[in-house]
Structures are given as structure tokens and as C-alpha cells.
Write a protein that holds these residues in place. Structure first.
Motif: not given
Length: 400
Positions: A219-223, A263-272, A357-364
Motif C-alpha cells: 500500500t502506498s502512502f503520501c503525507f 508519482q502524483k499526490i492523488l495517485d497514492h492509496d492513502r493520502v493525508v 488555521c491548523d488542520r488535518i484532512i485526508w483523501f480517498g
């Protein structure tokens, strides 16, 4: 005569045996054999896939704008990391303004003293030990060892650490550091870092992002740790959106030897995405302060710029955020529980209204958030935030 016949028989058997080997070799290189081999390999791969399963990986993500203030030697990181009550498998910690954002730090050589201090404190907290050398004033901290991904490390490695730092990266005031449980280390591969500046002149690192990519098992991760444009005006909101779009388009990772890695942020399996995103509240400052005093978070969040972006699906289309049940994280008087402009006993030239101002969001998919809150440290004018995730991680089994 009998001896001659016996010798002749042995020679004949050898000739026949060699002929069989030649035929087998020819058969192995025939189109039919290659097709059969392909079928067997596919069957083996299918068998491995059938043995794969998903494992829950606990990931702690934290963000803190420390306002250019170096950590004091007695700073208790346990309050933020909460290792005693809720230990994770992976810790991803992002900081903003670990150095003052002045011309010397933005345009000059990188000042790494503060990042070394933070990593020393993090190492001590995660590995339950006293920091070997904590820096004060102009003294230098001991660099925290970062383990190259080819170095074999086991659970009881020579350093006896529960957690290992796999990467730390600084871009002016932004700093991100990633720590993994030592027994997970051998399952991490394809680590890569991509930094994007979008500050002064549209490219300097006073604003921008540091993105970390790696694969855990299959599984690929991107932070993505970022610090976006500040300010409460409408053009500032548009600039934040432009910063985010620039980060998404310019962040790039190597595809790997087999050209199969995202190669791009949104291509990963898990993104934060974590950081000081700097989005404000679309209300008059006086109304915002009044609602904050009455702790009317629901009304305030209906007018929160980032919530609007998430709902409208512009630059953050498809991103998610957990429920916010804590007060705005900005802007506080130094070493105080009071927001600037909300207390008559404190005065300030910058009367900025409170905001999340300080946030944590995730994609997918494949990510479940189990915690999202803030910590009451008074070190800076921001309060640190943290989130705990459970991530589905694909593990391929073997028949052995």
C-alpha cells in the motif's frame, strides 16, 4: 564379449539421455512452453493475491505552528503524542515556523538547530528515554540518526529503539519527520520526498509544502505537510487555493525501476494533508469573536473557509475532514489562554480574529479517523492539532 555389450549399452543410454535433455531444452524455449510458463506464473501470482489480506495500521498525524520559538528543554511531548494511552505504528509530525520567517532564514542557508531539537524530543518520547543532548541557546543538538531504507533493522536492533526515524526534511520554517515502529521498518520501501515552494515570488519556501511518499507492504502512502498563504481577505483565500493547486500539480515522485509507483499526490492509496492551511472564518471579526466567546462552534464552522472548499469541491474535491469539536487553534496571546482581540486585558497591533488555521484532512478510501483534537500547549500563538487514523494496508501472504 559380454564386457563389450555392457559398455555399448552404457554408451547407448548416455546418447538417449542427452537426446532427452536436448529435447527438454528445446521444449522449454518453444512458444508452447513459454505460454505454459506464463500460465504457471499467472497462477502463482493469482495464488499470492488470493493469500493477500488487509491489516489495520494505526497512524498518528500531528501539526504544529510553533511561531519561530525553539522548544524548551522541559517541553513535555507526551501531551501531544499520547504514547501511553494510544500508541501508533507510524508517527507523521509536521511543523511550521520552526524558525522565524525573516529574510535571513528565507533567503539564507538552512538553519537546522531547531529541527534537531524537535527530533531529539520526539525520539525521547517515542522511545521512552531522556534526550541525550538537548540544546539550549547557541548549543547544538545531537543529530537524530535517519536510517537509510536499504539498511536492515530488526525489532531488537542494536540501538534498542521502539521507533526509528525514516526521514526528516526541512524547507525554511516547515519541518516534517516520520517515525515507524522498528518491526515495521523492513516492510517499508520506495521512500521519497518532494518539496514545493510557493511563497515570496511564487517559489520561495516561506510558504509551500513537503510531501513524503513510501510504501508499506503493498500500500502506498503520501503525507503532505504545508504552510499556505496567510490573511483574512478574500484575495488571501484565493491565494491559499492557488497554493494548494500549485502543490498538487508540482509535487512529483520517481516512478521507480519498474515505472509502477504513484508519482502524483492523488495517485497514492492513502493520502493525508496536514499543516497550517491558514483558512479563516467568513464573518466580520466582531461576530467571530462574539461566537467564540459563546463557544458556538457549529455556527462558526458553517462559515469556515476550508469547510466551504471541501463542500464545494474546488481545489479540495474528494478530500475529507473529521468533525471539529475543539475551539479555533489561532491566534492566541503568547503564553496565554486568551485569543488576541477577545480579551480587554491584552492588546495587540495584529487584531486577527480566531480561526481553525491548523488542520488535518485526508483523501480517498481506506482511511478511518478515530481521533481529531487539539492540545493546550501555550508555546506559540497556535495550538497543535492531532489525528489518529486506522489505514487499510494490503499484505501479500506466501504459501510457505
Amino acid at each position: 564379449m559380454e564386457g563389450f555389450k555392457l559398455k555399448k549399452s552404457k554408451i547407448l543410454r548416455k546418447i538417449l539421455s542427452n537426446d532427452n535433455f536436448d529435447r527438454e531444452d528445446q521444449h522449454q524455449h518453444s512458444p508452447e512452453a513459454k505460454l505454459e510458463s506464463s500460465r504457471l506464473n499467472k497462477k502463482s501470482a493469482d495464488s499470492n493475491r488470493s493469500l493477500s489480506h488487509y491489516h489495520d495500521t494505526k497512524i498518528f498525524v500531528g501539526s504544529w505552528n510553533v511561531g519561530g520559538i525553539a522548544p524548551p528543554k522541559n517541553l513535555d511531548m507526551e501531551d501531544w503524542l499520547d504514547t501511553q494511552n494510544n500508541s501508533a505504528d507510524i508517527y507523521v509530525l509536521g511543523f511550521q515556523e520552526i524558525v522565524p520567517l525573516n529574510a535571513a532564514n528565507v533567503l539564507g542557508p538552512q538553519n537546522r538547530k531547531a529541527s534537531l531539537k524537535w527530533n531529539s524530543l520526539i525520539a525521547a518520547t517515542l522511545n521512552k528515554r531522556t534526550p541525550r543532548k538537548l540544546v539550549q541557546d547557541n548549543k547544538t543538538a545531537e543529530p537524530q540518526k535517519i536510517y537509510p531504507m536499504k539498511e536492515p533493522v530488526c525489532a531488537e536492533d542494536e540501538h534498542g529503539q521502539d521507533f526509528l526515524c525514516i526521514t526528516s526534511r526541512q524547507l525554511v520554517g516547515m519541518f516534517v519527520t516520520v517515525w515507524v515502529r522498528s518491526d515495521l521498518y523492513k516492510h517499508i520501501r520506495d521512500l521519497s520526498v518532494s518539496s514545493v515552494g510557493c511563497g515570496i515570488m511564487g517559489c520561495m519556501g516561506n510558504k509551500g509544502s513537503i510531501s513524503i511518499r513510501f510504501c508499506l507492504h503493498e500500500t502506498s502512502f503520501c503525507f503532505v505537510c504545508s504552510h499556505l498563504a496567510s490573511g483574512g481577505a478574500e484575495e488571501d483565500r484565493r491565494q491559499r487555493n492557488a497554493n494548494a493547486a500549485h502543490i498538487l500539480s508540482q509535487t512529483s515522485f520517481p516512478a521507480g525501476l519498474q515505472q509502477n509507483l504513484p508519482q502524483k499526490i492523488l495517485d497514492h492509496d492513502r493520502v493525508v494533508w496536514l499543516g497550517d492551511l491558514n483558512y479563516r472564518i467568513c464573518l466580520p471579526d466582531s461576530a467571530t469573536r462574539s461566537l467564540v466567546k459563546r463557544r458556538e462552534w457549529t455556527t462558526l464552522l458553517k462559515n469556515d473557509q476550508l469547510k466551504m472548499e471541501l463542500t464545494e469541491g474546488n481545489v479540495f474535491e474528494g478530500w475529507q475532514e473529521g468533525a471539529i469539536e475543539f475551539p479555533p487553534t489561532y491566534k492566541y496571546h503568547p503564553n496565554s489562554k486568551d485569543y488576541i482581540g477577545c480579551d480587554q486585558h491584552h492588546t495587540s497591533k495584529k487584531r486577527r480574529a480566531p480561526a481553525w488555521c491548523d488542520r488535518i484532512i485526508w483523501f480517498g478510501r481506506g482511511m478511518k479517523q478515530t481521533k481529531y483534537d487539539r492540545i493546550e500547549s501555550r508555546l506559540s500563538d497556535h495550538r497543535p492539532v492531532r489525528a489518529m487514523f486506522t489505514a487499510d494496508t494490503k499484505v501479500v501472504g506466501t504459501s510457505s
